[in-house]
Design a protein around this motif. Structure first.
Motif, PDB file in Angstrom:
ATOM      1  N   PRO A 178       7.251  -7.812  -3.844  1.00  0.00           N
ATOM      2  CA  PRO A 178       7.992  -7.080  -2.797  1.00  0.00           C
ATOM      3  C   PRO A 178       7.849  -5.562  -2.953  1.00  0.00           C
ATOM      4  CG  PRO A 178       9.305  -8.917  -3.581  1.00  0.00           C
ATOM      5  CD  PRO A 178       8.093  -8.840  -4.485  1.00  0.00           C
ATOM      6  N   GLY A 179       7.479  -4.893  -1.833  1.00  0.00           N
ATOM      7  CA  GLY A 179       7.247  -3.445  -1.853  1.00  0.00           C
ATOM      8  C   GLY A 179       5.774  -3.074  -1.947  1.00  0.00           C
ATOM      9  N   LEU A 180       4.901  -4.085  -2.104  1.00  0.00           N
ATOM     10  CA  LEU A 180       3.473  -3.814  -2.278  1.00  0.00           C
ATOM     11  C   LEU A 180       2.666  -4.492  -1.175  1.00  0.00           C
ATOM     12  CD1 LEU A 180       3.372  -4.569  -6.102  1.00  0.00           C
ATOM     13  CD2 LEU A 180       3.830  -2.385  -4.977  1.00  0.00           C
ATOM     14  N   ARG A 181       1.533  -3.864  -0.792  1.00  0.00           N
ATOM     15  CA  ARG A 181       0.686  -4.445   0.258  1.00  0.00           C
ATOM     16  C   ARG A 181      -0.445  -5.260  -0.356  1.00  0.00           C
ATOM     17  NH1 ARG A 181       2.925  -3.249   4.909  1.00  0.00           N
ATOM     18  NH2 ARG A 181       3.879  -1.228   5.336  1.00  0.00           N
ATOM     19  N   PRO A 236       7.973   5.726  -8.388  1.00  0.00           N
ATOM     20  CA  PRO A 236       8.866   5.184  -7.364  1.00  0.00           C
ATOM     21  C   PRO A 236       9.542   3.903  -7.853  1.00  0.00           C
ATOM     22  CG  PRO A 236       6.565   4.794  -6.762  1.00  0.00           C
ATOM     23  CD  PRO A 236       6.560   5.625  -8.017  1.00  0.00           C
ATOM     24  N   ILE A 255      -0.283   1.787   0.043  1.00  0.00           N
ATOM     25  CA  ILE A 255      -0.196   0.414  -0.466  1.00  0.00           C
ATOM     26  C   ILE A 255       1.241   0.030  -0.821  1.00  0.00           C
ATOM     27  CG2 ILE A 255      -2.564   0.108  -1.257  1.00  0.00           C
ATOM     28  CD1 ILE A 255      -1.650   1.026  -4.033  1.00  0.00           C
ATOM     29  N   ALA A 285       4.725   1.949 -10.414  1.00  0.00           N
ATOM     30  CA  ALA A 285       5.904   1.709  -9.582  1.00  0.00           C
ATOM     31  C   ALA A 285       6.773   0.663 -10.258  1.00  0.00           C
ATOM     32  CB  ALA A 285       5.508   1.236  -8.186  1.00  0.00           C
ATOM     33  N   PRO A 291      10.463  -3.125   0.185  1.00  0.00           N
ATOM     34  CA  PRO A 291      10.544  -4.443  -0.453  1.00  0.00           C
ATOM     35  C   PRO A 291      11.500  -5.389   0.260  1.00  0.00           C
ATOM     36  CG  PRO A 291      11.733  -2.812  -1.750  1.00  0.00           C
ATOM     37  CD  PRO A 291      11.041  -2.056  -0.647  1.00  0.00           C
ATOM     38  N   CYS A 325       5.315  -0.597   0.692  1.00  0.00           N
ATOM     39  CA  CYS A 325       6.123  -0.853   1.881  1.00  0.00           C
ATOM     40  C   CYS A 325       7.547  -1.131   1.422  1.00  0.00           C
ATOM     41  CB  CYS A 325       5.564  -2.031   2.681  1.00  0.00           C
ATOM     42  SG  CYS A 325       5.557  -3.591   1.771  1.00  0.00           S
ATOM     43  N   ALA A 361       8.835  -2.453  -9.855  1.00  0.00           N
ATOM     44  CA  ALA A 361       8.909  -3.503  -8.834  1.00  0.00           C
ATOM     45  C   ALA A 361       9.003  -4.853  -9.525  1.00  0.00           C
ATOM     46  CB  ALA A 361       7.676  -3.459  -7.940  1.00  0.00           C
ATOM     47  N   PHE A 370      -4.410  -5.987  -2.243  1.00  0.00           N
ATOM     48  CA  PHE A 370      -5.267  -5.444  -3.298  1.00  0.00           C
ATOM     49  C   PHE A 370      -6.549  -6.274  -3.423  1.00  0.00           C
ATOM     50  CE2 PHE A 370      -0.971  -4.245  -3.942  1.00  0.00           C
ATOM     51  CZ  PHE A 370      -1.025  -2.943  -4.421  1.00  0.00           C
ATOM     52  N   LEU A 391      12.811  -1.447  -6.571  1.00  0.00           N
ATOM     53  CA  LEU A 391      13.807  -2.508  -6.683  1.00  0.00           C
ATOM     54  C   LEU A 391      14.898  -2.258  -5.645  1.00  0.00           C
ATOM     55  CD1 LEU A 391      14.209  -2.887 -10.560  1.00  0.00           C
ATOM     56  CD2 LEU A 391      12.747  -4.183  -8.996  1.00  0.00           C
TER      57      LEU A 391
END
Lengths: 198, 60
Positions: free
Chosen positions: A90-93, B51, B8, A84, B12, B10, A86, A95, B54
């Motif tokens: 931000p955008g990740l849960r 995906p 996993i 991904a 951002p 969500c 990123a 781990f 950003l």
């Protein structure tokens, strides 16, 4: 972890495998079935090695060329690495294991700084630790209950003493050195295991 | 990407769940599609299986 072979594809826009990549990939401990995140994967050596150890790996980077390079390398080796684009968390849960080899070099003067790809991969702000600090602030909420993180830490230039304790404030995190110190010209590398609630 | 990656990820921007829409699939893997935030409705593209999380405006 045992390393995957080092014959990974090279793209001039992607941070190549260097001593810091090797130290992190060798030192990080990943068990089969664990949910693993590598932040800022670059060439992806640690992600590929974690996938081969049986981890369920997500690799992220802001650099799309790093992700494409790792996508090809994983396919060629029959390894499964989710990807991904990123910027840190931000955008990740959450781990079980988070790996990070941050950009750690002090910023260069404006006229000497390279391409945006170089800046993303190398520039750690005025003292080299800005990106690490930002990552540390966000880390605790992205670890599961049994979660831990492995961070490559670089002293540039080396202070001349062995690091005895993790030298950055890591609120709510316990830290112990699990790799290095490894001395290179102008820098000293170590890998730290970080655990929440310590 | 695999479908289970959604567990996993969500938004951002607001951390809400994302809804997956697939426009192209190859050998079970999602190649092209979008992730849309269930709260703020921001759309995140999936291109060539990857995906892009950003925020809009930082994707160049």
């Amino acid at each position: 972890m045992d390393l995957v072979d080092l014959d990974l594809p090279v793209d001039p826009r992607v941070y190549p495998i260097r001593e810091d990549s090797l130290l992190l990939a060798r030192t990080a401990g990943v068990h089969a079935g664990e949910r693993v995140l590598e932040v800022g994967c670059g060439s992806g050596l640690a992600s590929l090695s974690a996938a081969r150890a049986g981890g369920r790996v997500l690799a992220t980077d802001v650099n799309p060329y790093a992700l494409r390079t790792l996508q090809r390398a994983a396919r060629q080796r029959g390894l499964s690495v989710a990807l991904a684009r990123a910027d840190l968390f931000p955008g990740l849960r959450a781990f079980d294991v988070v790996l990070f080899n941050p950009p750690y070099l002090p910023s260069l003067p404006k006229e000497e700084e390279g391409s945006r790809w170089d800046r993303w991969a190398l520039d750690g702000g005025p003292d080299g630790h800005d990106v690490t600090r930002r990552w540390l602030r966000q880390l605790p909420e992205h670890l599961t209950e049994r979660g831990r993180a492995y961070l490559l830490f670089a002293e540039v230039p080396p202070s001349g003493e062995l690091p005895q304790a993790f030298p950055l404030p890591a609120k709510g995190l316990g830290a112990r050195r699990v790799g290095g110190p490894r001395d290179l010209p102008g820098e000293r590398l170590s890998v730290w295991e970080l655990l929440p609630g310590a | 990407m695999h479908d289970d990656l959604l567990e996993i990820l969500c938004c951002p921007l607001c951390k809400a769940d994302l809804t997956l829409k697939v426009t192209k699939r190859e050998k079970g893997e999602i190649e092209e599609g979008t992730l849309t935030c269930t709260k703020c409705a921001t759309v995140f593209p999936i291109e060539e299986g990857i995906p892009n999380l950003l925020p809009p405006g930082e994707r160049d």
